[in-house]
Scaffold this active site. Structure first.
Site, PDB file in Angstrom:
ATOM      1  N   PHE A  75       0.925  -0.891  -0.356  1.00 61.15           N
ATOM      2  CA  PHE A  75      -0.147   0.303  -0.066  1.00 61.15           C
ATOM      3  C   PHE A  75       0.841   1.252  -0.051  1.00 61.15           C
ATOM      4  O   PHE A  75       1.871   1.269   0.780  1.00 61.15           O
ATOM      5  CB  PHE A  75      -0.813  -0.341   1.475  1.00 61.15           C
ATOM      6  N   CYS A  76       0.522   2.128  -0.533  1.00 68.11           N
ATOM      7  CA  CYS A  76       1.244   3.286  -0.807  1.00 68.11           C
ATOM      8  C   CYS A  76       1.012   4.197   0.931  1.00 68.11           C
ATOM      9  O   CYS A  76       0.549   3.613   1.481  1.00 68.11           O
ATOM     10  CB  CYS A  76       0.376   4.539  -1.427  1.00 68.11           C
ATOM     11  N   PRO A  77       2.353   4.551   0.756  1.00 70.68           N
ATOM     12  CA  PRO A  77       3.502   4.837  -0.080  1.00 70.68           C
ATOM     13  C   PRO A  77       4.558   3.241  -0.146  1.00 70.68           C
ATOM     14  O   PRO A  77       5.672   3.966  -0.535  1.00 70.68           O
ATOM     15  CB  PRO A  77       4.403   5.815   0.067  1.00 70.68           C
ATOM     16  N   HIS A 123      -4.960   6.661  -0.051  1.00 66.85           N
ATOM     17  CA  HIS A 123      -5.220   5.917  -0.319  1.00 66.85           C
ATOM     18  C   HIS A 123      -5.740   4.314   0.516  1.00 66.85           C
ATOM     19  O   HIS A 123      -6.794   3.638   0.483  1.00 66.85           O
ATOM     20  CB  HIS A 123      -4.071   4.869  -0.999  1.00 66.85           C
TER      21      HIS A 123
END
Ligand code: SF4
Lengths: 77, 346
Positions: free
Chosen positions: A12-14, B44
Site C-alpha cells: 500500500f502507498c507509499p 489510499h
C-alpha cells in the site's frame, strides 16, 4: 540501457513509491522500470514522485486489478 | 560561497510546508524527508472504502514537495519504529501516540541523513505550544538533545522564541526573517499560507498518524491483549484500519468488511487468516484473527450472518475456510441483535 521490473503487488502507498525510489537508486540513466502494483493510489503517487525527482513516466496502465507504471530513469536524479 | 543545504521533515501538513518555504526563501537549498512508520494517514487506505472514493487520492508529503519544487526522500522506518511505539521512554499522548519519542527518532534519522549526504542542518515545522505532548517549550531542547541533532535543528516557525541555532549563527538564515509563532492558535500559519498563495494544503488540524486516533489505538491495544504479546506486523497495522472488529471471545476476533471495497481488500488476506463468506445471500467477508475451534467458528459465522442480507432469515448458508485449506459449508442462524454484546465491539 536495460529494462527492469519491480513487483510492488499487495503493498500500500507509499510502499510502492519507496520501493521504486530505492530500486531507481541502483539503476542508470536511460534504464526503464515497470512497477507493478495492486494499490491504485500508485497511479497517482509514482508519477508525482517521478515529477519531483526528475524521472519520466513513459506509460501507466491498469490491467486486471493491477496497475503498471513504466518509468524511465533520468541522468540528474 | 555555495548554498547552505537543509533537509526538512515533511509530514504533509501545513506547518512543514511553511517552515520549508520560509527557509527556501532565504536562499537555502532544501530537500524533503518523509518517514513512513506504517501508521501514517494515507489517502489510499481511506480509498479501501468505496464511499471515500470521491476524496482526492494524494499523498500529502509528495504534494508539499511538488508544490515547493523540492526533492522528497521517503524513508521506510516500519521495522525500527516498532521499538519507538512499544517502548517510548517519554510515554504516550492521549492515545497510543508516542509523539515525543517519535519526534526524537525522526530528527535522529534526519541527523544521520544529513551526515551521510553532506547537508548542513535540519528543519521542522514545530511550533511551541502547538501540541500538548511533543511541541512544548520544555520538549524542544529535549528533541534537539536526544536526537543528537543539537543546534543543527532549526524550527523556522518559532525560531525567534528559541535560542539561536547554528544556521542562524553561521548566517545561513537570518533570524529576523524567521518567525516567533507559539500556542495552539493556527491563524498566523493560515495568514502566512495565504501570503505565500498556498490554498490546497492538508487540513491544519489533521493528525499525521493513526496513533492519535482513539478507535485505532483501542484496536491496537486489543490486538496485543488478544495475542498476549505486544508486537505487530505490517499486515496487522493495515487490518486495524479496515472493517468492524468484534471480539466475542478472548482467543479470537472477527474483522468484518463493511462494504465492497473492504471485502475486496480483505480478500487479499484470505490465505493467511481463517475466513467466512456468505453463500445463500450477499454479505460481508470476515477474517478471523486468533485460534478457533468448531464452536468458535460457528459463533463467528452467526455473527457474520448478522451483517448479511439474510440477517432476518431463519438460517443462511456460509462457507468457512481455514488456513490449511479445509473448507466447510454450514447453515447457521444469524445472531439476533439482542445477543450481540456491546463489549464485543473493539
Ligand atoms: S502524531 Fe504520530 S507521527 Fe506525528 S509525532 Fe505523534 S506519533 Fe509521530
Amino acid at each position: 540501457m536495460a529494462h527492469f521490473e519491480l513487483d510492488a503487488r499487495r503493498m500500500f502507498c507509499p510502499m510502492p513509491v519507496i520501493r521504486t525510489q530505492d530500486k531507481i537508486k541502483e539503476l542508470s540513466a536511460g534504464d526503464t522500470l515497470d512497477v507493478i502494483c495492486t494499490d491504485p493510489g500508485a497511479l497517482h503517487d509514482i508519477p508525482a514522485w517521478c515529477r519531483i525527482n526528475g524521472h519520466i513516466v513513459l506509460q501507466t496502465k491498469e490491467l486486471n486489478d493491477e496497475v503498471i507504471v513504466k518509468v524511465e530513469v533520468c541522468i540528474d536524479a | 560561497m555555495s548554498k547552505a543545504k537543509a533537509v526538512s521533515l515533511i509530514s504533509g501538513g501545513l506547518d512543514s510546508l511553511l517552515a520549508t518555504k520560509v527557509t527556501m526563501d532565504q536562499g537555502v537549498h532544501v530537500e524533503g524527508i518523509n518517514f513512513f512508520t506504517g501508521f501514517c494517514v494515507e489517502g489510499h487506505t481511506h480509498a479501501i472504502r468505496k464511499k471515500d472514493k470521491a476524496r482526492p487520492k494524494r499523498n500529502n508529503a509528495l504534494w508539499v514537495a511538488e508544490t515547493l519544487g523540492i526533492k522528497l526522500h521517503i524513508i521506510d522506518i516500519v521495522e525500527e519504529y516498532k521499538d519507538v511505539l512499544l517502548n517510548p521512554k517519554h510515554g504516550y499522548g492521549a492515545n497510543m501516540n508516542p509523539c515525543l519519542d517519535c519526534k526524537i527518532f525522526m530528527v535522529h534519522k534526519a541527523q544521520q541523513w544529513i551526515e551521510e549526504n553532506n547537508f548542513d542542518f535540519i528543519i521542522t515545522g514545530e511550533v511551541i505550544g502547538q501540541r500538548p505532548m511533543s511541541q512544548r517549550k520544555e520538549t524542544m531542547p529535549v528533541i534537539s538533545r536526544e536526537s543528537g541533532a543539537d543546534d543543527r535543528l532549526l524550527r523556522p516557525l518559532c525560531a525567534q522564541n528559541l535560542p539561536a541555532t547554528l544556521a542562524e549563527r553561521e548566517g545561513w538564515v537570518k533570524r529576523d526573517e524567521l518567525y516567533g509563532f507559539s500556542g495552539r492558535n493556527r491563524k498566523p500559519q493560515m495568514a502566512l499560507a495565504k501570503e505565500f498563495g498556498f490554498t490546497d494544503y492538508a487540513s491544519p488540524a489533521g493528525g499525521c498518524c493513526f496513533l492519535t486516533d482513539e478507535n485505532y489505538s483501542s484496536k491496537l491495544v486489543d490486538l496485543w491483549k488478544g495475542r498476549g504479546v505486544r508486537e505487530y506486523e505490517m499486515d496487522d497495522i493495515m487490518l486495524l484500519k479496515v472493517g468492524r472488529h468484534i471480539r466475542p471471545n478472548p482467543n479470537f476476533k472477527l474483522i468484518i468488511g463493511r462494504e465492497d471495497g473492504e471485502n475486496k481488500f480483505l480478500q487479499g488476506y484470505k490465505n493467511s487468516y481463517t475466513s467466512i463468506k456468505m453463500i445463500s445471500c450477499s454479505g460481508p467477508l470476515t477474517l478471523i484473527d486468533g485460534v478457533t475451534n468448531d464452536a468458535d467458528l460457528e459463533l463467528a459465522a452467526r455473527i457474520t450472518a448478522r451483517f448479511s442480507q439474510g440477517k432476518n432469515e431463519e438460517t443462511v448458508t456460509v462457507e468457512t475456510k481455514r488456513t490449511n485449506g479445509e473448507t466447510k459449508t454450514m447453515d447457521v442462524k444469524p445472531l439476533p441483535v439482542s445477543e450481540m454484546q456491546q463489549e464485543w465491539y473493539v
